[in-house]
Design a protein around this motif. Structure first.
Motif, mmCIF file in Angstrom:
data_model
loop_
_atom_site.group_PDB
_atom_site.id
_atom_site.type_symbol
_atom_site.label_atom_id
_atom_site.label_comp_id
_atom_site.label_asym_id
_atom_site.label_seq_id
_atom_site.Cartn_x
_atom_site.Cartn_y
_atom_site.Cartn_z
ATOM 1 N N ALA A 263 0.833 -1.204 0.000
ATOM 2 C CA ALA A 263 0.000 0.000 0.000
ATOM 3 C C ALA A 263 0.868 1.255 0.000
ATOM 4 O O ALA A 263 0.589 2.224 -0.730
ATOM 5 N N ARG A 264 1.900 1.271 0.804
ATOM 6 C CA ARG A 264 2.799 2.433 0.835
ATOM 7 C C ARG A 264 3.508 2.605 -0.502
ATOM 8 O O ARG A 264 3.711 3.731 -0.970
ATOM 9 N N ALA A 265 3.883 1.477 -1.131
ATOM 10 C CA ALA A 265 4.559 1.542 -2.426
ATOM 11 C C ALA A 265 3.654 2.144 -3.497
ATOM 12 O O ALA A 265 4.144 2.731 -4.472
ATOM 13 N N GLN A 266 2.350 2.031 -3.327
ATOM 14 C CA GLN A 266 1.394 2.616 -4.269
ATOM 15 C C GLN A 266 1.077 4.074 -3.947
ATOM 16 O O GLN A 266 0.252 4.691 -4.616
ATOM 17 N N GLY A 267 1.734 4.613 -2.914
ATOM 18 C CA GLY A 267 1.522 6.004 -2.558
ATOM 19 C C GLY A 267 0.297 6.258 -1.709
ATOM 20 O O GLY A 267 -0.137 7.415 -1.569
ATOM 21 N N ILE A 268 -0.262 5.211 -1.124
ATOM 22 C CA ILE A 268 -1.441 5.368 -0.268
ATOM 23 C C ILE A 268 -1.025 5.933 1.082
ATOM 24 O O ILE A 268 -0.004 5.543 1.645
ATOM 25 N N ASP A 269 -1.823 6.849 1.608
ATOM 26 C CA ASP A 269 -1.613 7.390 2.955
ATOM 27 C C ASP A 269 -2.150 6.345 3.939
ATOM 28 O O ASP A 269 -3.336 6.294 4.227
ATOM 29 N N VAL A 270 -1.250 5.512 4.439
ATOM 30 C CA VAL A 270 -1.624 4.300 5.162
ATOM 31 C C VAL A 270 -1.846 4.559 6.648
ATOM 32 O O VAL A 270 -1.087 5.285 7.287
ATOM 33 N N VAL A 271 -2.888 3.940 7.185
ATOM 34 C CA VAL A 271 -3.072 3.829 8.629
ATOM 35 C C VAL A 271 -3.255 2.349 8.940
ATOM 36 O O VAL A 271 -3.842 1.598 8.157
ATOM 37 N N VAL A 272 -2.741 1.929 10.086
ATOM 38 C CA VAL A 272 -2.733 0.517 10.458
ATOM 39 C C VAL A 272 -3.283 0.349 11.867
ATOM 40 O O VAL A 272 -3.052 1.191 12.740
ATOM 41 N N ALA A 273 -3.997 -0.734 12.078
ATOM 42 C CA ALA A 273 -4.433 -1.121 13.419
ATOM 43 C C ALA A 273 -4.163 -2.612 13.583
ATOM 44 O O ALA A 273 -4.290 -3.383 12.625
ATOM 45 N N ALA A 274 -3.761 -3.010 14.783
ATOM 46 C CA ALA A 274 -3.413 -4.405 15.029
ATOM 47 C C ALA A 274 -3.986 -4.871 16.361
ATOM 48 O O ALA A 274 -4.262 -4.066 17.264
ATOM 49 N N ALA A 275 -4.172 -6.186 16.468
ATOM 50 C CA ALA A 275 -4.672 -6.797 17.701
ATOM 51 C C ALA A 275 -4.264 -8.259 17.722
ATOM 52 O O ALA A 275 -3.826 -8.809 16.708
ATOM 53 N N ASP A 276 -4.417 -8.879 18.874
ATOM 54 C CA ASP A 276 -4.160 -10.314 19.014
ATOM 55 C C ASP A 276 -5.479 -10.993 19.351
ATOM 56 O O ASP A 276 -6.022 -10.804 20.445
ATOM 57 N N PRO A 277 -6.045 -11.787 18.427
ATOM 58 C CA PRO A 277 -7.307 -12.474 18.706
ATOM 59 C C PRO A 277 -7.253 -13.356 19.944
ATOM 60 O O PRO A 277 -8.295 -13.638 20.563
ATOM 61 N N ALA A 278 -6.055 -13.776 20.333
ATOM 62 C CA ALA A 278 -5.929 -14.609 21.525
ATOM 63 C C ALA A 278 -6.306 -13.861 22.790
ATOM 64 O O ALA A 278 -6.663 -14.472 23.808
ATOM 65 N N GLU A 279 -6.235 -12.527 22.750
ATOM 66 C CA GLU A 279 -6.532 -11.718 23.924
ATOM 67 C C GLU A 279 -8.011 -11.382 24.050
ATOM 68 O O GLU A 279 -8.416 -10.727 25.008
ATOM 69 N N ALA A 280 -8.816 -11.789 23.090
ATOM 70 C CA ALA A 280 -10.261 -11.609 23.189
ATOM 71 C C ALA A 280 -10.857 -12.760 23.990
ATOM 72 O O ALA A 280 -10.201 -13.767 24.264
ATOM 73 N N ALA A 281 -12.105 -12.614 24.373
ATOM 74 C CA ALA A 281 -12.739 -13.626 25.215
ATOM 75 C C ALA A 281 -12.696 -15.009 24.574
ATOM 76 O O ALA A 281 -12.418 -16.009 25.238
ATOM 77 N N ARG A 282 -12.954 -15.094 23.257
ATOM 78 C CA ARG A 282 -12.979 -16.399 22.599
ATOM 79 C C ARG A 282 -11.590 -17.034 22.599
ATOM 80 O O ARG A 282 -11.452 -18.260 22.621
ATOM 81 N N GLY A 283 -10.551 -16.205 22.546
ATOM 82 C CA GLY A 283 -9.201 -16.742 22.620
ATOM 83 C C GLY A 283 -8.970 -17.484 23.913
ATOM 84 O O GLY A 283 -8.397 -18.583 23.939
ATOM 85 N N TYR A 284 -9.418 -16.901 25.033
ATOM 86 C CA TYR A 284 -9.285 -17.552 26.330
ATOM 87 C C TYR A 284 -10.151 -18.805 26.406
ATOM 88 O O TYR A 284 -9.726 -19.848 26.917
ATOM 89 N N ILE A 285 -11.379 -18.715 25.896
ATOM 90 C CA ILE A 285 -12.274 -19.866 25.916
ATOM 91 C C ILE A 285 -11.677 -21.029 25.135
ATOM 92 O O ILE A 285 -11.724 -22.191 25.549
ATOM 93 N N HIS A 286 -11.082 -20.710 24.010
ATOM 94 C CA HIS A 286 -10.549 -21.721 23.099
ATOM 95 C C HIS A 286 -9.170 -22.216 23.535
ATOM 96 O O HIS A 286 -8.654 -23.177 22.971
ATOM 97 N N ASP A 287 -8.582 -21.564 24.524
ATOM 98 C CA ASP A 287 -7.215 -21.841 24.964
ATOM 99 C C ASP A 287 -6.234 -21.612 23.816
ATOM 100 O O ASP A 287 -5.313 -22.387 23.570
ATOM 101 N N PHE A 288 -6.455 -20.503 23.108
ATOM 102 C CA PHE A 288 -5.605 -20.120 21.985
ATOM 103 C C PHE A 288 -4.631 -19.051 22.454
ATOM 104 O O PHE A 288 -5.012 -18.107 23.148
ATOM 105 N N HIS A 289 -3.377 -19.186 22.049
ATOM 106 C CA HIS A 289 -2.348 -18.228 22.452
ATOM 107 C C HIS A 289 -1.541 -17.801 21.236
ATOM 108 O O HIS A 289 -1.148 -18.640 20.418
ATOM 109 N N GLY A 290 -1.288 -16.499 21.115
ATOM 110 C CA GLY A 290 -0.359 -16.006 20.104
ATOM 111 C C GLY A 290 -0.913 -15.934 18.706
ATOM 112 O O GLY A 290 -0.487 -16.697 17.832
ATOM 113 N N GLY A 291 -1.844 -15.023 18.477
ATOM 114 C CA GLY A 291 -2.364 -14.796 17.134
ATOM 115 C C GLY A 291 -1.981 -13.421 16.637
ATOM 116 O O GLY A 291 -1.148 -12.726 17.241
#
Length: 476
Positions: free
Chosen positions: A363-391
């Motif tokens: 996206a940056r290479a195409q000259g787009i004014d980029v904004v980014v957001a990130a999260a870890d699905p493991a830290e959501a409630a379903r992550g804990y329920i599923h015993d999932f770590h590190g997404g």
């Protein structure tokens, strides 16, 4: 003998099947030329058997997890003949009689044999000369790349064709190549009991993904006992000096001086087009040797179309099917064009890796004014329920237009979750609208709500939406 048809299709894989269905009832006559099995790579040596193999390994991993979540003792013995039998059943036992009959039921003529393109309207196949009055479609797929590594020609190695429908479970497996195919099969065999080493020449595995994807997936692969040797290319190899004994059957020498010995070698270093069938026709090629098509019309030149893997636009079954639908509509006189802005891709490891659209770097290479957001699905409630770590979840947006342009997920169910993001990118749905979507609690996709709200807040148009987008409560 010369036979005339309105349309000829070189290749009876998923694109050829979809062309036949798409032209059914149109009044156009069609001949499909197939040298192997109707349905192509996916149902016999690709997607279907490999994901079946992965599913077998996943059930064992879940049984292991039961020791932590639900049981004090879980015992099993891997029954590999049972695994192999089910995988081959899912691959139709390499019998294409039913798909062939289904194709012929559309009115298409199936021509068995090696097809060779003579010119823009002629294919020689099965002792016959076929001519097209209206159009020719090239859809004969790709084949595994075999790298020119000294000593490889002396090894009885696997490609996806042998590894996806295996009759044996090797005690140890060396996987040459860390792309989606190599990583998927590596995890499948590791979970079934093989000692697996992935050797990737490049600086990272899954190199076409956002860097956060392999970073998140690596601990999961290592937890399955897989050794990853990244950035260390194989420079030569040799068969074992005592192949008749129990010693390893292949020895790989890496650039660093490291040595990897294994009972089996899987070569998973990419794909190339089956260009031998149409090379003599002097068709235009891309810089990487794929058939060059107009991405919108899928035409190589007037009346000659390319569909699926041969185009280099993406080696996905779903894309080949989509291409064939577009071509069939155009042949029927409908003004249809292909849109490649939102083509999803999924690596079916555990957890899955799913992506769509542009990476942050692209996206940056195409000259787009980029904004980014990130999260870890493991830290959501379903992550804990599923015993999932590190997404991982990474969303890439265009600040000026206020729309999503790319997304990447590493999480269970990623291949299903990404559908919402495919639609958002294709329709250019405003971020403030996406942030207002209600996701069910406590589903895995609920992590999208807060992350989309964060993106919306980073645009100038709706700076306060992030406050209302949360609500996924997880244990501290």
């Amino acid at each position: 003998m010369t036979q005339e048809f309105d349309v000829l299709c070189l290749g009876g894989g998923v694109a050829g099947e979809a062309i036949a269905v798409g032209l059914q009832g149109s009044g156009l006559t069609l001949a499909v030329v197939e040298r192997e099995l109707v349905g192509g790579e996916c149902p016999y040596w690709g997607c279907v058997p490999s994901k079946t193999l992965l599913r077998s390994g996943e059930t064992l991993s879940e049984a292991n997890r039961a020791r932590h979540l639900a049981a004090s003792r879980v015992d099993w013995t891997v029954d590999f003949p049972k695994v192999s039998k089910r995988v081959r059943w899912m691959a139709r036992d390499l019998d294409d009689s039913r798909p062939a009959a289904a194709m012929q039921a559309t009115g298409a003529t199936l021509v068995r044999g090696e097809g060779t393109l003579m010119d823009d309207r002629t294919i020689a196949a099965g002792g016959a000369r076929l001519t097209a009055r209206r159009a020719l479609v090239i859809a004969n797929g790709g084949i595994a790349v075999v790298p020119p590594i000294p000593g490889l020609d002396a090894i009885e190695f696997w490609t996806n064709r042998q590894a996806a429908i295996p009759r044996e479970l090797p005690a140890s497996l060396a996987v040459l190549g860390g792309g989606p195919l190599g990583v998927e099969l590596a995890q499948a065999f590791a979970r079934l009991g093989s000692r697996v080493t992935i050797i990737e020449a490049g600086p990272t595995f899954l190199g076409l993904e956002e860097p956060e994807a392999p970073a998140a997936l690596r601990p999961h692969l290592e937890a399955d006992g897989i050794t990853l040797m990244i950035g260390d290319p194989c420079v030569r190899m040799e068969p074992s000096s005592s192949a008749s004994s129990r010693r390893s059957e292949v020895v790989l020498h890496l650039k660093s001086g490291a040595i990897v010995a294994a009972d089996r070698l899987l070569v998973a270093t990419g794909r190339r087009p089956n260009a031998e069938a149409w090379r003599a026709a002097a068709l235009p090629l891309t810089e990487r040797g794929w058939l060059k098509v107009n991405p919108a019309t899928l035409e190589v030149r007037p009346g000659v179309f390319g569909a699926g893997d041969v185009t280099g636009l993406g080696g996905f079954t779903h894309l080949a099917y989509y291409h064939a639908q577009i071509i069939a509509r155009r042949l029927r006189g409908i003004d249809a064009t292909a849109d490649h802005t939102a083509v999803p891709r999924v690596t079916y490891t555990d957890p899955e890796v799913a992506s769509v659209g542009l990476s942050e770097a692209a996206a940056r290479a195409q000259g787009i004014d980029v904004v980014v957001a990130a999260a870890d699905p493991a830290e959501a409630a379903r992550g804990y329920i599923h015993d999932f770590h590190g997404g991982a979840l990474k969303l890439v947006a265009d600040r000026e237009r206020g729309v999503l342009v790319g997304a990447m997920l590493v999480t269970p169910r990623a291949g299903e979750i990404v559908g919402e993001l495919v639609l958002a990118i294709k329709l250019r749905t405003p971020l403030h609208t996406l942030a207002d979507v209600i996701h069910p609690y406590p589903a895995f996709n609920r992590v999208l709500g807060a992350t989309l709200g964060e993106l919306a807040a980073k645009t100038a148009r709706h700076p306060t939406l992030a406050i209302a987008a949360g609500g996924d409560v997880a244990p501290a």
